[in-house]
Scaffold this motif. Sequence first.
Motif, PDB file in Angstrom:
ATOM      1  N   LEU A 235       1.589  -0.548  -8.307  1.00 59.14           N
ATOM      2  CA  LEU A 235       0.630  -1.572  -7.894  1.00 59.14           C
ATOM      3  C   LEU A 235       0.260  -2.483  -9.056  1.00 59.14           C
ATOM      4  O   LEU A 235       0.223  -3.717  -8.923  1.00 59.14           O
ATOM      5  N   LEU A 236       0.001  -1.900 -10.211  1.00 60.77           N
ATOM      6  CA  LEU A 236      -0.392  -2.717 -11.356  1.00 60.77           C
ATOM      7  C   LEU A 236       0.773  -3.554 -11.887  1.00 60.77           C
ATOM      8  O   LEU A 236       0.570  -4.679 -12.367  1.00 60.77           O
ATOM      9  N   ALA A 237       1.988  -3.027 -11.778  1.00 61.12           N
ATOM     10  CA  ALA A 237       3.158  -3.829 -12.145  1.00 61.12           C
ATOM     11  C   ALA A 237       3.248  -5.054 -11.249  1.00 61.12           C
ATOM     12  O   ALA A 237       3.564  -6.167 -11.706  1.00 61.12           O
ATOM     13  N   MET A 238       2.948  -4.865  -9.965  1.00 60.65           N
ATOM     14  CA  MET A 238       2.987  -5.966  -9.013  1.00 60.65           C
ATOM     15  C   MET A 238       1.869  -6.975  -9.277  1.00 60.65           C
ATOM     16  O   MET A 238       2.086  -8.187  -9.238  1.00 60.65           O
ATOM     17  N   VAL A 239       0.653  -6.485  -9.538  1.00 57.38           N
ATOM     18  CA  VAL A 239      -0.474  -7.378  -9.805  1.00 57.38           C
ATOM     19  C   VAL A 239      -0.183  -8.247 -11.027  1.00 57.38           C
ATOM     20  O   VAL A 239      -0.485  -9.444 -11.051  1.00 57.38           O
ATOM     21  N   GLU A 240       0.440  -7.650 -12.046  1.00 52.66           N
ATOM     22  CA  GLU A 240       0.704  -8.375 -13.285  1.00 52.66           C
ATOM     23  C   GLU A 240       1.901  -9.323 -13.163  1.00 52.66           C
ATOM     24  O   GLU A 240       1.855 -10.463 -13.619  1.00 52.66           O
ATOM     25  N   LYS A 241       2.977  -8.844 -12.521  1.00 56.43           N
ATOM     26  CA  LYS A 241       4.237  -9.585 -12.563  1.00 56.43           C
ATOM     27  C   LYS A 241       4.705 -10.116 -11.206  1.00 56.43           C
ATOM     28  O   LYS A 241       5.686 -10.843 -11.135  1.00 56.43           O
ATOM     29  N   GLY A 242       4.025  -9.735 -10.124  1.00 59.55           N
ATOM     30  CA  GLY A 242       4.461 -10.138  -8.798  1.00 59.55           C
ATOM     31  C   GLY A 242       4.355 -11.639  -8.590  1.00 59.55           C
ATOM     32  O   GLY A 242       3.540 -12.316  -9.215  1.00 59.55           O
ATOM     33  N   GLU A 243       5.172 -12.148  -7.681  1.00 59.02           N
ATOM     34  CA  GLU A 243       5.229 -13.591  -7.445  1.00 59.02           C
ATOM     35  C   GLU A 243       4.341 -14.005  -6.275  1.00 59.02           C
ATOM     36  O   GLU A 243       4.180 -13.269  -5.295  1.00 59.02           O
ATOM     37  N   HIS A 244       3.800 -15.198  -6.390  1.00 59.92           N
ATOM     38  CA  HIS A 244       2.941 -15.799  -5.366  1.00 59.92           C
ATOM     39  C   HIS A 244       3.654 -15.836  -4.014  1.00 59.92           C
ATOM     40  O   HIS A 244       4.838 -16.129  -3.924  1.00 59.92           O
ATOM     41  N   ARG A 245       2.897 -15.495  -2.965  1.00 64.86           N
ATOM     42  CA  ARG A 245       3.392 -15.491  -1.580  1.00 64.86           C
ATOM     43  C   ARG A 245       4.616 -14.574  -1.430  1.00 64.86           C
ATOM     44  O   ARG A 245       5.629 -14.948  -0.843  1.00 64.86           O
ATOM     45  N   ASN A 246       4.474 -13.367  -1.975  1.00 64.78           N
ATOM     46  CA  ASN A 246       5.512 -12.356  -1.838  1.00 64.78           C
ATOM     47  C   ASN A 246       4.922 -11.053  -1.323  1.00 64.78           C
ATOM     48  O   ASN A 246       3.723 -10.794  -1.447  1.00 64.78           O
ATOM     49  N   VAL A 247       5.792 -10.230  -0.745  1.00 63.77           N
ATOM     50  CA  VAL A 247       5.438  -8.902  -0.234  1.00 63.77           C
ATOM     51  C   VAL A 247       6.228  -7.872  -1.037  1.00 63.77           C
ATOM     52  O   VAL A 247       7.416  -8.073  -1.329  1.00 63.77           O
ATOM     53  N   TYR A 248       5.562  -6.751  -1.375  1.00 61.16           N
ATOM     54  CA  TYR A 248       6.221  -5.687  -2.131  1.00 61.16           C
ATOM     55  C   TYR A 248       5.955  -4.333  -1.468  1.00 61.16           C
ATOM     56  O   TYR A 248       4.805  -3.997  -1.170  1.00 61.16           O
ATOM     57  N   HIS A 249       7.020  -3.573  -1.233  1.00 60.71           N
ATOM     58  CA  HIS A 249       6.877  -2.206  -0.760  1.00 60.71           C
ATOM     59  C   HIS A 249       6.634  -1.292  -1.962  1.00 60.71           C
ATOM     60  O   HIS A 249       7.328  -1.406  -2.981  1.00 60.71           O
ATOM     61  N   ILE A 250       5.655  -0.389  -1.822  1.00 60.14           N
ATOM     62  CA  ILE A 250       5.395   0.595  -2.877  1.00 60.14           C
ATOM     63  C   ILE A 250       5.557   1.984  -2.278  1.00 60.14           C
ATOM     64  O   ILE A 250       4.828   2.366  -1.357  1.00 60.14           O
ATOM     65  N   GLY A 251       6.503   2.718  -2.793  1.00 67.70           N
ATOM     66  CA  GLY A 251       6.789   4.062  -2.309  1.00 67.70           C
ATOM     67  C   GLY A 251       7.915   4.643  -3.124  1.00 67.70           C
ATOM     68  O   GLY A 251       8.112   4.278  -4.285  1.00 67.70           O
ATOM     69  N   THR A 252       8.644   5.561  -2.532  1.00 68.20           N
ATOM     70  CA  THR A 252       9.827   6.107  -3.192  1.00 68.20           C
ATOM     71  C   THR A 252      10.987   6.115  -2.198  1.00 68.20           C
ATOM     72  O   THR A 252      10.783   6.033  -0.986  1.00 68.20           O
TER      73      THR A 252
END
Length: 327
Positions: A235-252
């Motif tokens: 989650l924190l990797a996404m908050v820091e580096k994620g792109e505007h207007r994007n969706v990210y799945h977090i799991g394994t």
Amino acid sequence: MAIRKYLVTGGTGFIGSALVRRLVKDGHDVRVVDNDLRGSSARLADVLPSITLIPCDVRDADAMTEAAKGCESILHLAALNGTENFYNRPDLVLDVGVRGMYGALEAAKRNGITEFVLASSSEAYQTPPVVPTPEDVPLTIPDPWNPRYSYGGSKLISEIMLANYNRDLFKKAIIFRPHNVYGPDMGWEHVLPQLILRAKEQIAKHPDGKVPFEIQGDGSQTRSFVHIDDFIDGLLAMVEKGEHRNVYHIGTREEITIRTLVEQIFAWFGREAELVSTPLPAGGTMRRCPDTTKLEALGYAPKITIAQGIEDIAPWYVANAHLKPAA
């Protein structure tokens, strides 16, 4: 991450409290909004001196606006989760999900907050057309009359709201979809705590031999589970580096059948289960496992296997079984 002022809604929940503790550890200024409808401020006892905790209902746009003053980013996690709630309180699930999203978006607009991160769910796409499942699959609600989809429906609506509200304001609007996050003190309405406590009860009734244990269907349905520590890293990797207007799945990508999951839980107890099939409830999903390629490109690399995770979560629930609310 640069030091920032965050407003975390749902911050006394299982995921929210873990996120708050990590943000505090990293030196951020953290303001937490929650009314403890499902969460508990006791989860934040160790960091209370370092945060601002505001008892507030996210459905109250005026209160949310006041709570968000001076913040630079809203991390919106507030929701009424738990399968039992989906079936038993679907009206409240929808109310908190949809009106809470409106309250958070209004708070951002009225305060000029340009970053908004939304916690969605794998329930927003419900029955995946492909597994592992990427972020661009269609969002679907198979049966609007089934209360099971109250939560998924609220998350689907919330995703659309983020995409279309405040379009000219947000410089960074991101959605993440958790996939079966687990760990100690995650609540009582989820599959892992329920399986662990049922196993404990059945073992007490059958001190010798195999332990009869009911499962839904034949146990061939699959899930992937992500430990809370790995999840927060993602989650924190996404908050820091994620792109505007994007969706990210977090799991394994570690997919496991429910049958094997039960067997691993019983192995932790040092016993063996005799699995008994029962009918599958309407609306269940036979297979779910996220494709985490997008998040991995940001540096995400989960480390904790489900077998290791059971060794973390099972002792907590066995030791705290007396805290489970009465049915």
